[in-house]
Design a protein around this motif. Structure first.
Motif, PDB file in Angstrom:
ATOM      1  N   LEU A  98      32.441   4.082 -12.826  1.00  0.00           N
ATOM      2  CA  LEU A  98      31.664   3.828 -14.038  1.00  0.00           C
ATOM      3  C   LEU A  98      30.847   2.548 -13.910  1.00  0.00           C
ATOM      4  CD1 LEU A  98      34.271   4.802 -16.785  1.00  0.00           C
ATOM      5  CD2 LEU A  98      32.202   6.062 -16.153  1.00  0.00           C
ATOM      6  N   ALA A  99      31.383   1.563 -13.203  1.00  0.00           N
ATOM      7  CA  ALA A  99      30.639   0.321 -13.002  1.00  0.00           C
ATOM      8  C   ALA A  99      29.368   0.583 -12.193  1.00  0.00           C
ATOM      9  CB  ALA A  99      31.516  -0.718 -12.304  1.00  0.00           C
ATOM     10  N   PHE A 100      29.472   1.392 -11.147  1.00  0.00           N
ATOM     11  CA  PHE A 100      28.270   1.772 -10.389  1.00  0.00           C
ATOM     12  C   PHE A 100      27.254   2.440 -11.313  1.00  0.00           C
ATOM     13  CE2 PHE A 100      30.999   1.557  -6.534  1.00  0.00           C
ATOM     14  CZ  PHE A 100      30.138   0.881  -5.685  1.00  0.00           C
ATOM     15  N   PHE A 101      27.729   3.394 -12.111  1.00  0.00           N
ATOM     16  CA  PHE A 101      26.826   4.148 -12.984  1.00  0.00           C
ATOM     17  C   PHE A 101      26.189   3.234 -14.034  1.00  0.00           C
ATOM     18  CE2 PHE A 101      29.895   7.987 -12.358  1.00  0.00           C
ATOM     19  CZ  PHE A 101      29.485   8.084 -11.036  1.00  0.00           C
ATOM     20  N   ARG A 102      26.969   2.300 -14.552  1.00  0.00           N
ATOM     21  CA  ARG A 102      26.456   1.407 -15.596  1.00  0.00           C
ATOM     22  C   ARG A 102      25.341   0.512 -15.067  1.00  0.00           C
ATOM     23  NH1 ARG A 102      31.840  -1.333 -17.444  1.00  0.00           N
ATOM     24  NH2 ARG A 102      30.370  -2.891 -18.250  1.00  0.00           N
ATOM     25  N   VAL A 103      25.484   0.033 -13.844  1.00  0.00           N
ATOM     26  CA  VAL A 103      24.438  -0.825 -13.274  1.00  0.00           C
ATOM     27  C   VAL A 103      23.169  -0.010 -13.016  1.00  0.00           C
ATOM     28  CG1 VAL A 103      23.799  -2.328 -11.355  1.00  0.00           C
ATOM     29  CG2 VAL A 103      26.121  -2.407 -12.265  1.00  0.00           C
ATOM     30  N   VAL A 104      23.333   1.236 -12.592  1.00  0.00           N
ATOM     31  CA  VAL A 104      22.167   2.093 -12.383  1.00  0.00           C
ATOM     32  C   VAL A 104      21.443   2.320 -13.708  1.00  0.00           C
ATOM     33  CG1 VAL A 104      21.419   4.426 -11.749  1.00  0.00           C
ATOM     34  CG2 VAL A 104      23.097   3.222 -10.340  1.00  0.00           C
ATOM     35  N   ALA A 105      22.204   2.546 -14.763  1.00  0.00           N
ATOM     36  CA  ALA A 105      21.606   2.802 -16.076  1.00  0.00           C
ATOM     37  C   ALA A 105      21.087   1.533 -16.735  1.00  0.00           C
ATOM     38  CB  ALA A 105      22.630   3.473 -16.991  1.00  0.00           C
ATOM     39  N   ASN A 106      21.678   0.397 -16.379  1.00  0.00           N
ATOM     40  CA  ASN A 106      21.294  -0.874 -16.998  1.00  0.00           C
ATOM     41  C   ASN A 106      21.492  -1.996 -15.988  1.00  0.00           C
ATOM     42  OD1 ASN A 106      20.872  -3.145 -18.561  1.00  0.00           O
ATOM     43  ND2 ASN A 106      22.783  -2.948 -19.718  1.00  0.00           N
ATOM     44  N   SER A 107      20.414  -2.402 -15.344  1.00  0.00           N
ATOM     45  CA  SER A 107      20.518  -3.408 -14.283  1.00  0.00           C
ATOM     46  C   SER A 107      20.973  -4.762 -14.806  1.00  0.00           C
ATOM     47  CB  SER A 107      19.170  -3.569 -13.571  1.00  0.00           C
ATOM     48  OG  SER A 107      18.162  -3.969 -14.488  1.00  0.00           O
ATOM     49  N   GLY A 108      20.989  -4.938 -16.120  1.00  0.00           N
ATOM     50  CA  GLY A 108      21.433  -6.203 -16.693  1.00  0.00           C
ATOM     51  C   GLY A 108      22.918  -6.257 -16.994  1.00  0.00           C
ATOM     52  N   ASP A 109      23.660  -5.227 -16.612  1.00  0.00           N
ATOM     53  CA  ASP A 109      25.103  -5.199 -16.872  1.00  0.00           C
ATOM     54  C   ASP A 109      25.821  -6.014 -15.793  1.00  0.00           C
ATOM     55  OD1 ASP A 109      27.797  -4.586 -17.311  1.00  0.00           O
ATOM     56  OD2 ASP A 109      27.325  -2.587 -18.052  1.00  0.00           O
ATOM     57  N   ASP A 110      25.923  -7.306 -16.033  1.00  0.00           N
ATOM     58  CA  ASP A 110      26.492  -8.209 -15.026  1.00  0.00           C
ATOM     59  C   ASP A 110      27.979  -7.976 -14.790  1.00  0.00           C
ATOM     60  OD1 ASP A 110      24.055  -9.368 -14.591  1.00  0.00           O
ATOM     61  OD2 ASP A 110      24.447 -11.169 -15.781  1.00  0.00           O
ATOM     62  N   LEU A 111      28.723  -7.624 -15.840  1.00  0.00           N
ATOM     63  CA  LEU A 111      30.157  -7.383 -15.666  1.00  0.00           C
ATOM     64  C   LEU A 111      30.395  -6.213 -14.720  1.00  0.00           C
ATOM     65  CD1 LEU A 111      31.603  -7.871 -19.268  1.00  0.00           C
ATOM     66  CD2 LEU A 111      31.947  -9.346 -17.277  1.00  0.00           C
ATOM     67  N   ALA A 112      29.616  -5.157 -14.899  1.00  0.00           N
ATOM     68  CA  ALA A 112      29.754  -3.993 -14.025  1.00  0.00           C
ATOM     69  C   ALA A 112      29.337  -4.346 -12.600  1.00  0.00           C
ATOM     70  CB  ALA A 112      28.919  -2.835 -14.558  1.00  0.00           C
ATOM     71  N   PHE A 113      28.248  -5.078 -12.469  1.00  0.00           N
ATOM     72  CA  PHE A 113      27.768  -5.443 -11.130  1.00  0.00           C
ATOM     73  C   PHE A 113      28.788  -6.297 -10.395  1.00  0.00           C
ATOM     74  CE2 PHE A 113      25.606  -8.373  -8.242  1.00  0.00           C
ATOM     75  CZ  PHE A 113      24.959  -7.475  -7.410  1.00  0.00           C
ATOM     76  N   GLU A 114      29.353  -7.252 -11.099  1.00  0.00           N
ATOM     77  CA  GLU A 114      30.323  -8.134 -10.454  1.00  0.00           C
ATOM     78  C   GLU A 114      31.554  -7.354  -9.990  1.00  0.00           C
ATOM     79  OE1 GLU A 114      32.369 -12.525 -11.194  1.00  0.00           O
ATOM     80  OE2 GLU A 114      31.311 -11.503 -12.826  1.00  0.00           O
ATOM     81  N   ARG A 115      31.899  -6.304 -10.714  1.00  0.00           N
ATOM     82  CA  ARG A 115      33.074  -5.514 -10.339  1.00  0.00           C
ATOM     83  C   ARG A 115      32.877  -4.809  -9.004  1.00  0.00           C
ATOM     84  NH1 ARG A 115      37.547  -3.084 -13.043  1.00  0.00           N
ATOM     85  NH2 ARG A 115      38.346  -1.347 -11.800  1.00  0.00           N
ATOM     86  N   ILE A 116      31.659  -4.337  -8.733  1.00  0.00           N
ATOM     87  CA  ILE A 116      31.481  -3.466  -7.565  1.00  0.00           C
ATOM     88  C   ILE A 116      30.569  -4.043  -6.479  1.00  0.00           C
ATOM     89  CG2 ILE A 116      32.083  -1.273  -8.611  1.00  0.00           C
ATOM     90  CD1 ILE A 116      28.457  -2.462  -8.332  1.00  0.00           C
ATOM     91  N   VAL A 117      30.094  -5.267  -6.648  1.00  0.00           N
ATOM     92  CA  VAL A 117      29.188  -5.821  -5.642  1.00  0.00           C
ATOM     93  C   VAL A 117      29.862  -5.908  -4.272  1.00  0.00           C
ATOM     94  CG1 VAL A 117      29.790  -8.229  -6.185  1.00  0.00           C
ATOM     95  CG2 VAL A 117      27.584  -7.698  -5.113  1.00  0.00           C
ATOM     96  N   ASN A 118      31.172  -6.057  -4.263  1.00  0.00           N
ATOM     97  CA  ASN A 118      31.896  -6.126  -2.988  1.00  0.00           C
ATOM     98  C   ASN A 118      32.870  -4.960  -2.837  1.00  0.00           C
ATOM     99  OD1 ASN A 118      32.301  -7.484  -0.501  1.00  0.00           O
ATOM    100  ND2 ASN A 118      34.223  -8.344  -1.252  1.00  0.00           N
ATOM    101  N   VAL A 119      32.506  -3.816  -3.430  1.00  0.00           N
ATOM    102  CA  VAL A 119      33.319  -2.598  -3.342  1.00  0.00           C
ATOM    103  C   VAL A 119      32.430  -1.455  -2.853  1.00  0.00           C
ATOM    104  CG1 VAL A 119      34.711  -0.934  -4.631  1.00  0.00           C
ATOM    105  CG2 VAL A 119      34.801  -3.352  -5.240  1.00  0.00           C
TER     106      VAL A 119
END
Length: 218
Positions: free
Chosen positions: A77-98
């Motif tokens: 869901l974190a991947f999907f959230r960043v795709v849908a909203n590039s400003g979702d920093d919490l989601a990006f931080e979760r998966i940037v190293n996953v």
């Protein structure tokens, strides 16, 4: 009481039938604590949980977390959230190293600092750092790949069916392969959960409408 067999077309129909049965038992003054649903695998819980939330039925999962609280589901869901909203920093931080990309705490902190200083999303900050000389070659290359992936997926968001895009994201990010290569006893179940997540998206018109639904049930 006799055992009743109910044939359902799919998991959603099954969940509706079970929900109706539970409501009928409640009207007969039966207690929810006296009812239970047994499932063979955790991915089968998703339809029941969605239905119970829709009906406002209180429930608890025994033997593990709820479907949308499972690690692999939250990651996807974190991947999907960043795709849908590039400003979702919490989601990006979760998966940037996953999966693991060799990005340490210092690199993540530098992305944070850059984003804060420039008042831009972390994804954009990561892309900027990837094109600068502020990082060592390995993390710079990793961030360049991350930024390129999200740019490609965001472009596909408007032209690719959302279920197909979801599968593509999980494949191209390396997330599916990460669990395929995992030898733990939990890995097969996690892969089944990911398949169920993507399958459940067929009920929604778009990735964004699906994420809106998830935000309500989480």
């Amino acid at each position: 009481d006799k055992v009743h067999v109910h044939a359902a077309w799919d998991s959603e129909e099954e969940a509706r039938a079970v929900g109706e049965a539970i409501e009928a038992y409640q009207r007969q003054k039966h207690n929810l604590n006296d009812m239970a649903i047994l499932v063979r695998a955790s991915f089968q819980m998703r339809a029941f949980e969605d239905r119970f939330i829709t009906l406002g039925l209180n429930y608890r999962v025994i033997g593990g977390p709820r479907f949308y609280e499972r690690m692999e589901i939250r990651d996807a869901l974190a991947f999907f959230r960043v795709v849908a909203n590039s400003g979702d920093d919490l989601a990006f931080e979760r998966i940037v190293n996953v999966p693991k990309r060799g990005l340490g705490e210092a690199t993540i902190r530098q992305i944070h600092d850059t984003a804060r200083a420039l008042r831009i999303p972390m994804l954009e900050a990561a892309g900027n750092l990837a094109e600068s000389d502020e990082l060592k070659p390995k993390p710079r290359a990793a961030l360049r790949e991350v930024a390129a992936n999200f740019e490609r997926w965001q472009k596909a968001l408007e032209t690719t069916p959302h279920t197909e895009l979801a599968e593509t994201i999980l494949e191209e990010s390396g997330y599916t392969d990460m669990w395929k290569n995992d030898r733990s006893a939990e890995a097969p179940g996690r892969l089944e959960n990911l398949k169920e997540l993507v399958r459940s998206m067929e009920e929604y018109e778009s990735l964004r409408s699906f994420l809106e639904h998830v935000a309500l049930v989480m």
